[in-house]
Design a protein around this motif. Structure first.
Motif, PDB file in Angstrom:
ATOM      1  N   SER A 133       0.853  -1.179   0.000  1.00 58.10           N
ATOM      2  CA  SER A 133       0.000   0.000   0.000  1.00 58.10           C
ATOM      3  C   SER A 133       0.894   1.235   0.000  1.00 58.10           C
ATOM      4  N   SER A 134       0.446   2.283  -0.641  1.00 60.84           N
ATOM      5  CA  SER A 134       1.197   3.540  -0.610  1.00 60.84           C
ATOM      6  C   SER A 134       1.255   4.087   0.812  1.00 60.84           C
ATOM      7  N   PHE A 135       0.305   3.680   1.651  1.00 64.17           N
ATOM      8  CA  PHE A 135       0.265   4.165   3.027  1.00 64.17           C
ATOM      9  C   PHE A 135       1.424   3.625   3.864  1.00 64.17           C
ATOM     10  N   ILE A 136       1.890   2.434   3.569  1.00 65.62           N
ATOM     11  CA  ILE A 136       2.997   1.852   4.330  1.00 65.62           C
ATOM     12  C   ILE A 136       4.219   2.748   4.211  1.00 65.62           C
ATOM     13  N   ASP A 137       4.539   3.133   2.989  1.00 62.47           N
ATOM     14  CA  ASP A 137       5.687   4.009   2.765  1.00 62.47           C
ATOM     15  C   ASP A 137       5.425   5.412   3.315  1.00 62.47           C
ATOM     16  N   LYS A 166       5.902   5.453   6.979  1.00 65.46           N
ATOM     17  CA  LYS A 166       7.336   5.368   7.277  1.00 65.46           C
ATOM     18  C   LYS A 166       7.977   6.748   7.127  1.00 65.46           C
ATOM     19  N   GLN A 167       7.674   7.423   6.019  1.00 64.28           N
ATOM     20  CA  GLN A 167       8.236   8.755   5.785  1.00 64.28           C
ATOM     21  C   GLN A 167       7.784   9.754   6.842  1.00 64.28           C
ATOM     22  N   ALA A 168       6.564   9.581   7.325  1.00 66.37           N
ATOM     23  CA  ALA A 168       6.030  10.485   8.348  1.00 66.37           C
ATOM     24  C   ALA A 168       6.468  10.082   9.753  1.00 66.37           C
ATOM     25  N   GLU A 169       7.236   8.989   9.831  1.00 65.80           N
ATOM     26  CA  GLU A 169       7.745   8.485  11.115  1.00 65.80           C
ATOM     27  C   GLU A 169       6.619   8.113  12.070  1.00 65.80           C
ATOM     28  N   ILE A 170       5.558   7.540  11.527  1.00 69.17           N
ATOM     29  CA  ILE A 170       4.446   7.066  12.335  1.00 69.17           C
ATOM     30  C   ILE A 170       4.711   5.614  12.689  1.00 69.17           C
ATOM     31  N   LYS A 212      11.966  -1.233   3.664  1.00 65.87           N
ATOM     32  CA  LYS A 212      12.691  -0.889   2.438  1.00 65.87           C
ATOM     33  C   LYS A 212      11.908  -1.281   1.192  1.00 65.87           C
ATOM     34  N   LYS A 213      11.090  -2.319   1.296  1.00 65.97           N
ATOM     35  CA  LYS A 213      10.276  -2.770   0.168  1.00 65.97           C
ATOM     36  C   LYS A 213       8.871  -2.189   0.213  1.00 65.97           C
ATOM     37  N   SER A 214       8.551  -1.433   1.258  1.00 64.61           N
ATOM     38  CA  SER A 214       7.218  -0.842   1.459  1.00 64.61           C
ATOM     39  C   SER A 214       6.129  -1.910   1.428  1.00 64.61           C
ATOM     40  N   LEU A 215       6.356  -2.987   2.186  1.00 65.47           N
ATOM     41  CA  LEU A 215       5.347  -4.024   2.289  1.00 65.47           C
ATOM     42  C   LEU A 215       5.401  -4.675   3.656  1.00 65.47           C
ATOM     43  N   VAL A 216       4.342  -5.409   3.955  1.00 65.45           N
ATOM     44  CA  VAL A 216       4.258  -6.165   5.195  1.00 65.45           C
ATOM     45  C   VAL A 216       4.078  -7.625   4.808  1.00 65.45           C
ATOM     46  N   GLU A 217       4.856  -8.484   5.438  1.00 67.79           N
ATOM     47  CA  GLU A 217       4.774  -9.914   5.191  1.00 67.79           C
ATOM     48  C   GLU A 217       4.045 -10.571   6.356  1.00 67.79           C
ATOM     49  N   PHE A 218       3.114 -11.460   6.048  1.00 65.62           N
ATOM     50  CA  PHE A 218       2.369 -12.190   7.074  1.00 65.62           C
ATOM     51  C   PHE A 218       2.625 -13.675   6.897  1.00 65.62           C
ATOM     52  N   THR A 219       3.127 -14.294   7.945  1.00 69.75           N
ATOM     53  CA  THR A 219       3.317 -15.737   7.938  1.00 69.75           C
ATOM     54  C   THR A 219       2.223 -16.344   8.806  1.00 69.75           C
ATOM     55  N   VAL A 220       1.422 -17.224   8.211  1.00 72.80           N
ATOM     56  CA  VAL A 220       0.309 -17.851   8.913  1.00 72.80           C
ATOM     57  C   VAL A 220       0.675 -19.317   9.152  1.00 72.80           C
TER      58      VAL A 220
END
Length: 142
Positions: free
Chosen positions: A87-91, A94-98, A130-138
């Motif tokens: 999502s563009s929100f992830i990056d 990060k840029q907004a330091e949230i 760095k990849k602007s993603l979240v990985e989920f391991t189930v």
């Protein structure tokens, strides 16, 4: 960086007003304190049941409809599944330091996968900034 400046950065980066982020990443941590991660995870699991998600395709569609981002089912093994969320929100966060956590999303995936697989499941998230993603391991517990 002041919190209001963080939200302003989010708005400038995405063009979307950050009301959701204000609640999710600032108000909820204040309200829930140290129990935030657990509460959000359980809430996500309960939401997957309430939404009656029964397939991986429905789970992916639910993430899009809710506006959580683009979920992809990357890999399936005997005792685990791997998903990625982009999502563009992830990056932008990060840029907004949230300080961002994805326990709600992990719970949502876990609850849905329990229905899909028919076994108890547990999801863990890893933010790949760095990849602007979240990985989920189930993991499936048979």
């Amino acid at each position: 960086m002041k919190k209001i400046d963080q939200l302003q950065t989010m708005y400038e980066t995405t063009g979307i007003h950050p009301g959701y982020d204000l609640l999710r990443y600032m108000a909820l941590p204040d309200l829930l304190g140290k129990d935030q991660d657990t509460v959000l995870y359980i809430l996500g699991k309960n939401m997957s049941r309430a939404l009656e998600v029964t397939t991986i395709e429905e789970l992916i569609a639910a993430f899009n409809v809710i506006g959580l981002g683009d979920l992809a089912h990357v890999k399936e093994k005997r005792s685990e599944d791997l998903f990625t969320l982009t999502s563009s929100f992830i990056d932008a966060r990060k840029q907004a330091e949230i300080n961002q956590t994805y326990h709600f999303e992990a719970g949502l995936i876990s609850g849905a996968m329990e229905t899909v697989r028919g076994f108890q499941c547990e999801a863990e998230e890893t933010v790949k900034a760095k990849k602007s993603l979240v990985e989920f391991t189930v993991k499936h517990y048979r």
